[in-house]
Design a protein around this motif. Structure first.
Motif, short mmCIF file in Angstrom:
data_model
loop_
_atom_site.label_atom_id
_atom_site.label_comp_id
_atom_site.label_asym_id
_atom_site.label_seq_id
_atom_site.Cartn_x
_atom_site.Cartn_y
_atom_site.Cartn_z
N GLY A 30 1.19 -0.78 -0.36
CA GLY A 30 0.41 -0.04 -0.22
C GLY A 30 0.76 1.69 -0.02
N ALA A 31 2.13 1.13 0.29
CA ALA A 31 3.08 2.49 0.06
C ALA A 31 3.01 2.73 -0.94
N THR A 32 3.46 4.55 -1.54
CA THR A 32 3.78 4.96 -3.00
C THR A 32 4.36 5.63 -2.64
N LEU A 33 4.81 4.83 -4.06
CA LEU A 33 6.51 5.12 -4.90
C LEU A 33 5.89 6.39 -5.96
N SER A 34 6.99 6.08 -7.00
CA SER A 34 6.74 7.00 -8.05
C SER A 34 6.40 7.05 -8.79
N GLU A 35 4.52 7.84 -9.40
CA GLU A 35 4.19 7.85 -10.33
C GLU A 35 4.17 7.57 -11.65
N PRO A 36 3.77 6.55 -12.62
CA PRO A 36 4.31 7.11 -14.01
C PRO A 36 4.37 7.20 -15.15
N PRO A 39 10.18 10.73 -13.98
CA PRO A 39 11.78 10.35 -14.60
C PRO A 39 12.29 9.33 -13.48
N TRP A 40 13.11 8.54 -14.31
CA TRP A 40 13.89 7.03 -14.49
C TRP A 40 14.83 7.53 -12.95
N ALA A 41 15.59 7.20 -11.69
CA ALA A 41 16.89 7.91 -11.90
C ALA A 41 17.79 7.00 -13.59
N LEU A 42 17.53 5.37 -12.81
CA LEU A 42 17.96 4.45 -13.05
C LEU A 42 18.21 4.46 -15.31
N ASP A 43 17.32 4.95 -15.38
CA ASP A 43 16.88 4.88 -17.10
C ASP A 43 17.69 6.40 -17.36
N GLY A 44 18.51 7.43 -15.90
CA GLY A 44 18.63 8.54 -16.89
C GLY A 44 20.15 8.15 -16.38
N ASP A 87 9.97 0.73 -18.81
CA ASP A 87 10.19 1.12 -17.39
C ASP A 87 10.09 -0.49 -16.84
N ILE A 88 10.83 -1.26 -17.03
CA ILE A 88 11.31 -2.68 -16.70
C ILE A 88 12.54 -2.85 -16.72
N CYS A 89 13.55 -3.03 -15.62
CA CYS A 89 14.17 -3.41 -15.73
C CYS A 89 14.85 -5.33 -16.38
N GLN A 90 15.41 -5.03 -17.62
CA GLN A 90 15.91 -6.12 -18.51
C GLN A 90 17.48 -6.98 -18.55
N VAL A 91 17.71 -8.28 -17.75
CA VAL A 91 19.06 -9.14 -18.33
C VAL A 91 18.47 -10.30 -19.52
#
Length: 206
Positions: A30-36, A39-44, A87-91
């Motif tokens: 139920g916690a709130t995080l970044s909204e869709p 900016p995504w720091a990892l993508d930066g 918006d997905i981490c992929q390997v």
């Protein structure tokens, strides 16, 4: 060797592609995080240099869109490519990178960016003892490597290759923030902001 496959319940979509697997595992507290759309720091992070054949292998159908490659490691002769897309981490795992003209789909495991209430903050076991903050998690069998775990957070991504063995070589090929270390028989590969990654202290030996 400990069984690391019973950690978090699977939620959301689980999609099997022709030669790629995309599985997302997370918890909802139920916690709130970044909204869709924020900016995504990892993508930066800066993209890592990658040969056209590697980029083509990661982006080959049925993948959609162009992945931003953040790091490349070689584990037991397999290119382990850490990237973000949609918006997905992929390997992705490339044993013989195809040419740009004849790309075939790579084996891919992905975990979505933690947003809204889709995340875990239980820092027990991988990836919680490697990634700080909230994260999502995915696990899958991924030949030619035995079993792979992926963790995805706002600022970092972590991948564990299970059962690689003590003799398996692991080399850094590309990525300014890419780090590699051993955890027993496993190999851990990370990319991201240094403050978002913890390298657990090695267990004492008797």
């Amino acid at each position: 060797m400990r069984d690391t496959r019973r950690r978090l319940p699977l939620t959301g979509a689980a999609v099997l592609l022709v030669t790629a697997a995309l599985v997302t595992a997370c918890t909802d507290d139920g916690a709130t995080l970044s909204e869709p759309g924020t900016p995504w720091a990892l993508d930066g992070l800066a993209a890592a240099p990658a040969a056209p054949s590697v980029q083509a292998g990661v982006d080959a159908p049925p993948a959609r869109g162009t992945a931003k490659i953040l790091g490349i490691a070689e584990v037991a002769g397999t290119d382990v490519v850490l990237a973000v897309r949609n918006d997905i981490c992929q390997v992705a795992f490339l044993t013989a990178p195809p040419t740009a003209e004849a790309a075939t789909a790579a084996a891919i495991v992905g975990a979505q960016r933690p947003t809204g209430s889709v995340h875990s903050d239980s820092h027990q076991g991988f990836p919680g003892n490697v990634l700080t903050g909230k994260y999502t998690q995915a696990s899958a069998q991924s030949p030619p490597l035995r079993f792979v775990d992926v963790g995805c957070s706002e600022k970092a991504m972590a991948v564990r290759v299970e059962g690689a063995g003590a003799s398996a070589e692991a080399l850094k090929k590309a990525g300014d923030s890419l780090r590699i270390w051993r955890d027993g028989q496993d190999i851990v590969v990370t990319v991201g902001h240094p403050e978002a990654i913890r390298r657990p202290d090695p267990a004492p030996t008797s």
